[in-house]
Scaffold this motif. Structure first.
Motif, PDB file in Angstrom:
ATOM      1  N   SER A 144       0.852  -1.192   0.000  1.00 30.87           N
ATOM      2  CA  SER A 144       0.000   0.000   0.000  1.00 30.87           C
ATOM      3  C   SER A 144       0.886   1.240   0.000  1.00 30.87           C
ATOM      4  O   SER A 144       2.018   1.212   0.496  1.00 30.87           O
ATOM      5  N   ASN A 150       1.460   8.792  -2.759  1.00 37.27           N
ATOM      6  CA  ASN A 150       0.358   9.202  -3.630  1.00 37.27           C
ATOM      7  C   ASN A 150       0.574  10.600  -4.203  1.00 37.27           C
ATOM      8  O   ASN A 150       0.332  10.845  -5.390  1.00 37.27           O
ATOM      9  N   LYS A 173      -5.228  -3.476  -6.960  1.00 39.61           N
ATOM     10  CA  LYS A 173      -4.543  -2.281  -6.481  1.00 39.61           C
ATOM     11  C   LYS A 173      -4.670  -1.124  -7.463  1.00 39.61           C
ATOM     12  O   LYS A 173      -4.959   0.017  -7.086  1.00 39.61           O
ATOM     13  N   GLN A 174      -4.455  -1.410  -8.749  1.00 40.82           N
ATOM     14  CA  GLN A 174      -4.453  -0.351  -9.756  1.00 40.82           C
ATOM     15  C   GLN A 174      -5.833   0.275  -9.940  1.00 40.82           C
ATOM     16  O   GLN A 174      -5.960   1.498 -10.084  1.00 40.82           O
ATOM     17  N   LYS A 176      -8.316   0.383  -7.728  1.00 40.39           N
ATOM     18  CA  LYS A 176      -8.683   1.144  -6.525  1.00 40.39           C
ATOM     19  C   LYS A 176      -7.924   2.468  -6.465  1.00 40.39           C
ATOM     20  O   LYS A 176      -8.492   3.499  -6.096  1.00 40.39           O
ATOM     21  N   TRP A 177      -6.655   2.431  -6.867  1.00 38.51           N
ATOM     22  CA  TRP A 177      -5.866   3.669  -6.846  1.00 38.51           C
ATOM     23  C   TRP A 177      -6.394   4.669  -7.874  1.00 38.51           C
ATOM     24  O   TRP A 177      -6.549   5.856  -7.584  1.00 38.51           O
ATOM     25  N   SER A 178      -6.659   4.196  -9.068  1.00 37.24           N
ATOM     26  CA  SER A 178      -7.150   5.087 -10.131  1.00 37.24           C
ATOM     27  C   SER A 178      -8.483   5.716  -9.757  1.00 37.24           C
ATOM     28  O   SER A 178      -8.704   6.915  -9.991  1.00 37.24           O
ATOM     29  N   HIS A 181      -8.123   8.425  -6.967  1.00 40.68           N
ATOM     30  CA  HIS A 181      -7.421   9.658  -7.324  1.00 40.68           C
ATOM     31  C   HIS A 181      -7.834  10.244  -8.669  1.00 40.68           C
ATOM     32  O   HIS A 181      -7.192  11.183  -9.155  1.00 40.68           O
TER      33      HIS A 181
END
Length: 252
Positions: A144, A150, A173-174, A176-178, A181
């Protein structure tokens, strides 16, 4: 031709609801006309994981476009809805965007992978798509990210301000991050394409077109990497089949 002129708005027939997800069912030439487009893919594995991970499911459901990246989803749509959808793999979307960007002197940014992999991507990109402006950043490899991580990742992307941002940090992961943000990222299209970074760099070989055309790309990957892929395709293949049967009988 600029990006906004290239994109054509879709109608309601461009999606089919399958297992609770609106799956894209149109040409890549007909992507929705939005100032910022979040694109993700779904296959039998990511569907199963989303049923176990509420945050991942939220990220997928809030995509602007969900591409059917797998024969499991294609089969489920036909079996459950009697609607044929065409598989669009992350690699297909990646190739489509590079060709488009090359024709308009556009730009793309790769977020993810190692510096070595990114260097191989840049070398190939400059040879095959010389009109595309390239940017990249390799984030820390960890389960994480910290807030500092970030901020740095967002700054790197925004300093380049690409037409297309490719995110490759493995699922979920990708995605959720995209999703988390999206509002902070200065990119017109944001898409999570995972293994495509390695495919394009040549660090992992994608099964050839014969496997792809037969709908057996998954089997080709299983043969190449059995220890890593058996759980994704065999174990979760069984779980996905259970979900399909349950969905079918719930309609009876």
């Amino acid at each position: 031709m600029i990006l906004d002129d290239y994109m054509i708005a879709t109608d309601v027939n461009s999606e089919v609801l399958c297992l609770g997800y609106p799956i894209y069912n149109s040409s890549l030439n007909d992507l929705p006309n939005k100032s910022k487009l979040l694109v993700n893919t779904i296959n039998q594995y990511s569907y199963c994981i989303s049923e176990e991970d509420a945050t991942f499911k939220e990220a997928l459901l809030n995509s602007d476009v969900i591409l059917p990246d797998g024969v499991g989803i294609v089969f489920a749509s036909k079996w459950l809805n009697d609607v044929k959808v065409k598989k669009i793999a992350g690699a297909d979307f990646h190739e489509f965007q590079l060709k488009r960007l090359n024709s308009i002197n556009g730009s793309c940014f790769y977020l993810g992978a190692s510096n070595e992999t990114l260097g191989k991507i840049e070398t190939r990109l400059k040879k095959e798509y010389p009109n595309v402006k390239f940017g990249s950043y390799s984030p820390p490899y960890k389960p994480s990210f910290t807030e500092e991580d970030n901020v740095k990742m967002i700054q790197e992307v925004n300093n380049f301000s690409p037409d297309v941002l490719f995110v490759g940090m493995t699922a979920p992961k990708q995605e959720k991050w995209s999703y988390a943000h999206k509002g902070e990222l200065e990119a017109k299209i944001i898409c999570s394409i995972g293994a495509v970074f390695d495919f394009y760099a040549g660090t992992v070989e994608r099964p050839n077109k014969i496997w792809q055309d037969l709908g057996l790309e998954w089997l080709g990957r299983l043969f190449k990497e059995p220890k890593r892929m058996w759980r994704r395709y065999i174990y979760y293949g069984g779980i996905f089949a259970k979900h399909m049967v349950k969905a079918k009988f719930n309609r009876l």
